[in-house]
Design a protein around this motif. Sequence first.
Motif, short mmCIF file in Angstrom:
data_model
loop_
_atom_site.label_atom_id
_atom_site.label_comp_id
_atom_site.label_asym_id
_atom_site.label_seq_id
_atom_site.Cartn_x
_atom_site.Cartn_y
_atom_site.Cartn_z
N GLY A 162 66.04 53.78 48.77
CA GLY A 162 67.16 54.70 48.72
C GLY A 162 67.27 55.46 50.04
N SER A 163 68.50 55.61 50.55
CA SER A 163 68.66 56.21 51.88
C SER A 163 68.36 57.70 51.90
CB SER A 163 70.09 55.98 52.39
OG SER A 163 71.03 56.70 51.60
N LYS A 164 68.34 58.34 50.74
CA LYS A 164 68.07 59.79 50.66
C LYS A 164 66.77 60.06 49.91
CE LYS A 164 71.94 61.01 52.71
NZ LYS A 164 71.93 61.65 54.04
N ASP A 165 65.84 59.14 50.00
CA ASP A 165 64.55 59.29 49.32
C ASP A 165 63.81 60.50 49.89
OD1 ASP A 165 61.97 59.00 48.22
OD2 ASP A 165 62.12 56.82 48.21
N ALA A 166 63.53 61.49 49.03
CA ALA A 166 62.84 62.70 49.48
C ALA A 166 61.33 62.61 49.29
CB ALA A 166 63.38 63.91 48.72
N ASN A 224 54.46 72.71 59.13
CA ASN A 224 53.34 73.64 58.99
C ASN A 224 52.58 73.47 57.68
OD1 ASN A 224 55.28 74.63 57.27
ND2 ASN A 224 55.16 76.77 57.96
N ALA A 225 52.97 72.48 56.87
CA ALA A 225 52.29 72.24 55.59
C ALA A 225 50.95 71.53 55.84
CB ALA A 225 53.16 71.39 54.68
N SER A 226 49.96 71.86 55.03
CA SER A 226 48.64 71.24 55.19
C SER A 226 48.68 69.75 54.91
CB SER A 226 47.62 71.92 54.27
OG SER A 226 48.04 71.81 52.91
N GLY A 227 49.66 69.33 54.10
CA GLY A 227 49.77 67.91 53.75
C GLY A 227 50.83 67.18 54.56
N PHE A 228 51.24 67.75 55.68
CA PHE A 228 52.29 67.13 56.50
C PHE A 228 51.82 65.78 57.02
CE2 PHE A 228 54.29 66.52 60.73
CZ PHE A 228 55.62 66.47 60.34
N LEU A 229 52.63 64.75 56.76
CA LEU A 229 52.29 63.38 57.18
C LEU A 229 53.56 62.64 57.54
CD1 LEU A 229 50.38 60.88 57.41
CD2 LEU A 229 50.75 60.53 54.94
N ILE A 230 53.63 62.13 58.76
CA ILE A 230 54.77 61.33 59.18
C ILE A 230 54.56 59.89 58.74
CG2 ILE A 230 55.94 60.31 61.18
CD1 ILE A 230 56.92 63.07 60.60
N LEU A 231 55.59 59.31 58.12
CA LEU A 231 55.55 57.93 57.68
C LEU A 231 56.78 57.20 58.20
CD1 LEU A 231 54.45 58.28 53.93
CD2 LEU A 231 53.04 57.47 55.85
N TYR A 232 56.68 55.89 58.27
CA TYR A 232 57.78 55.04 58.72
C TYR A 232 58.22 54.18 57.55
CZ TYR A 232 56.40 56.43 63.44
OH TYR A 232 56.11 57.17 64.56
N GLY A 233 59.38 54.54 56.98
CA GLY A 233 59.88 53.86 55.80
C GLY A 233 60.59 52.55 56.10
N LEU A 260 66.51 43.98 53.89
CA LEU A 260 66.42 45.34 53.35
C LEU A 260 67.62 45.63 52.47
CD1 LEU A 260 65.42 48.27 53.15
CD2 LEU A 260 66.48 48.70 55.38
N ILE A 261 67.35 46.03 51.24
CA ILE A 261 68.40 46.48 50.33
C ILE A 261 68.39 48.01 50.35
CG2 ILE A 261 69.23 46.52 47.94
CD1 ILE A 261 67.72 43.84 47.55
N THR A 262 69.47 48.59 50.82
CA THR A 262 69.59 50.04 50.93
C THR A 262 70.52 50.57 49.86
OG1 THR A 262 69.20 50.05 53.32
CG2 THR A 262 70.38 51.93 52.40
N PHE A 263 70.08 51.57 49.13
CA PHE A 263 70.92 52.22 48.13
C PHE A 263 71.43 53.53 48.72
CE2 PHE A 263 68.18 49.40 45.71
CZ PHE A 263 69.11 48.76 44.91
N CYS A 264 72.73 53.54 49.09
CA CYS A 264 73.33 54.69 49.76
C CYS A 264 73.24 55.95 48.89
CB CYS A 264 74.79 54.40 50.07
SG CYS A 264 75.02 53.33 51.48
N GLY A 265 72.65 56.98 49.44
CA GLY A 265 72.53 58.24 48.73
C GLY A 265 71.47 58.23 47.65
N GLY A 266 70.80 57.11 47.48
CA GLY A 266 69.80 56.99 46.42
C GLY A 266 68.47 57.61 46.79
N GLY A 267 67.74 58.04 45.77
CA GLY A 267 66.43 58.64 45.98
C GLY A 267 65.30 57.69 45.61
#
Length: 304
Positions: free
Chosen positions: A203-207, A222-231, A248-255
Amino acid sequence: MKKIVFLLFTFLTFHNSNAQEVKTLTYFQNDTLKLDLDLYLPKKKAGQKTPLIMFAFGGGFSGGERTSEKDFALFMAENGYAVASISYSLYMKDKDFGCGGILKEKIKAIQIGVSDMWMATGYLIKNAAKYNLNTSKIFISGISAGAEIGFQASFWNYSKMNLYQNNLPQNLKYAGFIGGSGALIDTKLITKTNAIPMLLAHGSKDATVPYGKGSHRSCPENASGFLILYGSQAVYNHMLGLQKDIQLITFCGGGHEFSGYLFHEGKKQVLEFVSNVMKGKKFESSIIVASDKTALSGKYLFCE
């Protein structure tokens, strides 16, 4: 008429239930831990080795069950592919895998899960003759946390990152990767040499797991669990630069709710993908864009 319908239903049910068999196997055990996998096997064909799909469930490394995608495993077995749905160590159980967690602990959870996947793969390679498996055609797949396991297991150096005794052949390379809403620690892990065909959905808006490059769980810096990932989108762009096959199948606006798409509604797309890879078919890298699980016609050219 009712009797005929009932008899037909009974026959089809019996036939399908015997089209494959399911074996529960212990692939790792020590004094404190026992890990099992469910191996779904298609009906044996004389002299023909069966391709294998390794699968890891989702659940944030704190929950989930290996039986959660039983329908997917049965579907693939009915179509000639073995599926190994593994249990793995839920290191983050009763811990915070979100923004308030500890970064080193989050990385460790992924590394343990990957090591479990490697151990399960090695176990099945060792026992391939017993289960009629084709060890040169092993795919890897997963949902969410399971897709993170699959990504890292495909491209990490297992001689350095494996936490257990290495039981894998030195030349192991998975045949392909199927991932739902997963992410890599770094796209630079994928090179022209180790790249494998991929089928991804996100989903393109996956939080929870970023679609592109972003923060896991949308945590602030500044979060202790901050982690950069590459989706999935970041991986797609990197594979495009390497001129390697990826869809890649992208779901527009999907989470994150679309993480299981490929293993639910998209099972036939997975079957087509693995079949094409098995045939050595080359396909153009492409993004299929949809607004929901049923709109896969390419109606939308981009996501806003």
